[in-house]
Design a protein around this motif. Structure first.
Motif, short mmCIF file in Angstrom:
data_model
loop_
_atom_site.label_atom_id
_atom_site.label_comp_id
_atom_site.label_asym_id
_atom_site.label_seq_id
_atom_site.Cartn_x
_atom_site.Cartn_y
_atom_site.Cartn_z
N TYR A 128 48.41 32.31 41.69
CA TYR A 128 47.24 32.70 42.49
C TYR A 128 46.28 31.53 42.57
O TYR A 128 46.30 30.64 41.73
N SER A 130 42.00 30.47 43.56
CA SER A 130 40.63 30.91 43.84
C SER A 130 39.82 29.71 44.26
O SER A 130 39.85 28.67 43.61
N GLU A 142 42.41 41.12 43.87
CA GLU A 142 42.38 40.80 45.30
C GLU A 142 41.01 40.34 45.80
O GLU A 142 40.92 39.75 46.87
N TRP A 146 43.81 34.81 45.51
CA TRP A 146 44.79 35.08 46.55
C TRP A 146 46.13 34.53 46.08
O TRP A 146 46.19 33.51 45.41
N GLN A 147 47.17 35.19 46.50
CA GLN A 147 48.51 34.74 46.10
C GLN A 147 48.87 33.46 46.84
O GLN A 147 48.62 33.32 48.04
N ASN A 153 47.17 34.18 53.52
CA ASN A 153 46.17 33.39 52.82
C ASN A 153 46.21 31.95 53.31
O ASN A 153 47.24 31.30 53.26
N GLU A 158 40.62 27.45 52.70
CA GLU A 158 39.79 27.79 51.54
C GLU A 158 39.44 26.53 50.75
O GLU A 158 38.32 26.38 50.28
#
Length: 195
Positions: A128, A130, A142, A146-147, A153, A158
């Motif tokens: 995952y 972040s 969640e 995010w995976q 995603n 991000e």
């Protein structure tokens, strides 16, 4: 309203409960220390013998209330500077799970972000990430993580708007016996991406 209800009184008087907590905490501490030993062995071939990253001592911190749950973290390897940091964190968050997280922040994050973007497909899909607005949220759910490599995603997007990145491998408590080896494998996978 009385200060202590029957349940509270039972807990306060239950000596075995508190003895069990002390035993559990000492076992968690020993397990996390075993993880740092395995991680050092796994990363030694990737770094020069005199690498300051591997010479830094593992650092343990603990607390009793991360959103209501006790926790223990061991950071190894770790590099903390005024302009940013890099840490591999093994977290035992009671009531949740273990996690092994590469946490990059500030200038150190910027130094590695292009390399990570170029090799994002090498990060296992069961990990995952972040990069949201709350860098200190450690619960892998969640809302906060995010995976990796999931079509919904946008890892690149991000990363572009963030000042930090956390890549985490979530490990259930039932797999505690294999945690040192899993932590070492996770460390090797993530640090090979940084190299």
């Amino acid at each position: 309203m009385p200060y202590f209800d029957e349940r509270t009184l039972q807990l306060l008087n239950n000596k075995q409960f508190y003895n069990d907590l002390i035993i559990a905490e000492s076992r968690v501490q020993a397990l996390l220390e075993a993880c740092s030993v395995e991680i050092k062995a796994a990363l030694s071939p990737l770094f020069p013998e005199d690498s300051p990253l591997l010479k830094s001592a593992a650092k343990t911190t603990r607390g009793n209330n991360f959103l209501g749950y006790p926790w223990t973290i061991i950071d190894f390897p770790r590099k903390f500077e005024s302009e940013g940091f890099l840490a591999l964190r093994i977290l035992c968050l009671r009531g949740h799970c273990f996690s092994v997280t590469l946490h990059l922040s500030g200038e150190i994050f910027k130094q590695y972000s292009e390399r990570i973007l170029a090799r994002k497909n090498d990060i296992p899909s069961n990990y995952y990430f972040s990069a949201n607005s709350d860098e200190w949220m450690h619960i892998i759910d969640e809302k906060n993580y995010w995976q990796m490599n999931h079509p919904d995603n946008d890892f690149s997007k991000e990363l572009e708007k963030s000042s930090y990145l956390k890549i985490a491998h979530k490990i259930p408590f039932e797999e505690a016996e294999s945690l040192p080896q899993q932590a070492a494998n996770t460390a090797r996978t993530l640090f090979e991406i940084l190299m």
